[in-house]
Design a protein around this motif. Sequence first.
Motif, PDB file in Angstrom:
ATOM      1  N   ALA A 181       0.830  -1.213   0.000  1.00  0.00           N
ATOM      2  CA  ALA A 181       0.000   0.000   0.000  1.00  0.00           C
ATOM      3  C   ALA A 181       0.861   1.258   0.000  1.00  0.00           C
ATOM      4  N   CYS A 182       0.257   2.358   0.441  1.00  0.00           N
ATOM      5  CA  CYS A 182       0.841   3.694   0.292  1.00  0.00           C
ATOM      6  C   CYS A 182       2.209   3.837   0.956  1.00  0.00           C
ATOM      7  N   CYS A 183       2.487   3.143   2.040  1.00  0.00           N
ATOM      8  CA  CYS A 183       3.804   3.202   2.667  1.00  0.00           C
ATOM      9  C   CYS A 183       4.900   2.836   1.675  1.00  0.00           C
ATOM     10  N   GLY A 224       2.842  -1.647   4.429  1.00  0.00           N
ATOM     11  CA  GLY A 224       1.476  -1.402   3.981  1.00  0.00           C
ATOM     12  C   GLY A 224       0.467  -2.339   4.618  1.00  0.00           C
ATOM     13  N   THR A 225      -0.787  -2.019   4.330  1.00  0.00           N
ATOM     14  CA  THR A 225      -1.913  -2.709   4.950  1.00  0.00           C
ATOM     15  C   THR A 225      -1.923  -4.198   4.616  1.00  0.00           C
ATOM     16  N   THR A 264       2.039   2.311  10.408  1.00  0.00           N
ATOM     17  CA  THR A 264       1.055   2.026  11.451  1.00  0.00           C
ATOM     18  C   THR A 264       0.141   0.854  11.098  1.00  0.00           C
ATOM     19  N   CYS A 265      -0.153   0.706   9.811  1.00  0.00           N
ATOM     20  CA  CYS A 265      -1.039  -0.387   9.411  1.00  0.00           C
ATOM     21  C   CYS A 265      -0.484  -1.737   9.817  1.00  0.00           C
ATOM     22  N   GLY A 287       4.053   5.388  12.077  1.00  0.00           N
ATOM     23  CA  GLY A 287       4.009   6.541  11.178  1.00  0.00           C
ATOM     24  C   GLY A 287       3.105   6.214  10.012  1.00  0.00           C
ATOM     25  N   CYS A 288       2.381   7.201   9.550  1.00  0.00           N
ATOM     26  CA  CYS A 288       1.399   6.912   8.501  1.00  0.00           C
ATOM     27  C   CYS A 288       1.533   7.917   7.385  1.00  0.00           C
ATOM     28  N   PRO A 289       2.472   7.775   6.470  1.00  0.00           N
ATOM     29  CA  PRO A 289       3.567   6.803   6.469  1.00  0.00           C
ATOM     30  C   PRO A 289       4.756   7.330   7.259  1.00  0.00           C
TER      31      PRO A 289
HETATM   32  S1  SF4 Z   1       0.353   3.242   7.622  1.00  0.00           S
HETATM   33 FE1  SF4 Z   1      -0.653   4.898   6.464  1.00  0.00          FE
HETATM   34  S2  SF4 Z   1       0.692   5.246   4.703  1.00  0.00           S
HETATM   35 FE2  SF4 Z   1       1.209   3.241   5.549  1.00  0.00          FE
HETATM   36  S3  SF4 Z   1       0.013   1.749   4.402  1.00  0.00           S
HETATM   37 FE3  SF4 Z   1      -1.160   2.302   6.237  1.00  0.00          FE
HETATM   38  S4  SF4 Z   1      -2.500   3.970   5.580  1.00  0.00           S
HETATM   39 FE4  SF4 Z   1      -0.863   3.783   4.048  1.00  0.00          FE
END
Ligand code: SF4
Lengths: 159, 158
Positions: B30-32, B68-69, B96-97, B125-127
């Motif tokens: 995912a976004c991380c 990521g998630t 954090t996910c 951290g997100c991210p």
């Molecule tokens: S922690 Fe935040 S940035 Fe990372 S995968 Fe989860 S939602 Fe995305």
Amino acid sequence: MEEKKVISELKEKFTDRIKETTSDFGDDTVTIDRDFLAELVQFLKQKPYEYTMLLDITCVDYLGREPRFEMVYHLLSLSAKHRLRIKVPLSEKNLSIESMSSIWKNANWLEREVYDMFGVRFYGHPDLRRLFMYDGFEGFPLRKDYPLRKSQPRIKLRK
Amino acid sequence: MEGNFITTKFNYILGWARKFSLFHYPFVTACCGMEYMSAACAHFDLDRFGAGWTRFSPRQSDMMLVVGTISHKLAPVLRTVYDQMTEPKFVIAFGTCTVSGGIYDNYAVVQGIDKIIPVDVYLPGCPPRPETVLDALIKLQEKIQNQEQDWKWKKRKS
Ligand code: SF4
């Protein structure tokens, strides 16, 4: 708010088969019965309206209301640059509606998503399986009576 | 005796060798992943810490970055990849996910990957910013240096 031409024309042509229309904030919406859906959609797809593009199919769960569910179809007319929303109320006892997958190809997966999340059955659908959740998942997670944090792990979790 | 030799402990030198030769396997979902890419590329450069080599085979990697998630649908895959890695192996929960499920407290997402595999360093951290990633890497290196080195290839309990 000013009523869009297509809505007044639909009301004129189909009279009482159009149950309700709204144009709040520029979102033109017609509410109809499910038996009328295929016919209306075919009609809208032809000239002069040309709502040829299906943007989204989704469902809303109004828990505690009768009819409980409401299907929502978002259409776009590329020539008129106009979006139209069709709503079809469905009761929980008879939660099924005709599949639009023969009219729009992308309806296939959109309807699988709605089936996965809400349990609406689409008759005439070529392959009605879950889309996101896995085999063995019980229940429909976006229904309001699905427990908020209930997860169904596929493997044994540690601790 | 003439100079030209040094003495050290086997445990120490093994730890030193291991901490500066981490091959990592990115399990990016995912976004991380964007922050992972930025941390791995030239601006922040994981390679300065000896962890620059990305191996896309779990067989050849020592450190798994779970980025990521992780949904319940994906959980068996993560478990399989972890099981395929050879000892010694380390896991960083990146974002954090993976630490706790993060904002996704719902039916679909695993509430922390330590429910599936053992985790060495938690990186919130997100991210997380790339500096935080480097910090986590240094923490892992400290851990590797100071741990009892199991050079007899004992099976780790998980
Ligand atoms: S922690 Fe935040 S940035 Fe990372 S995968 Fe989860 S939602 Fe995305």
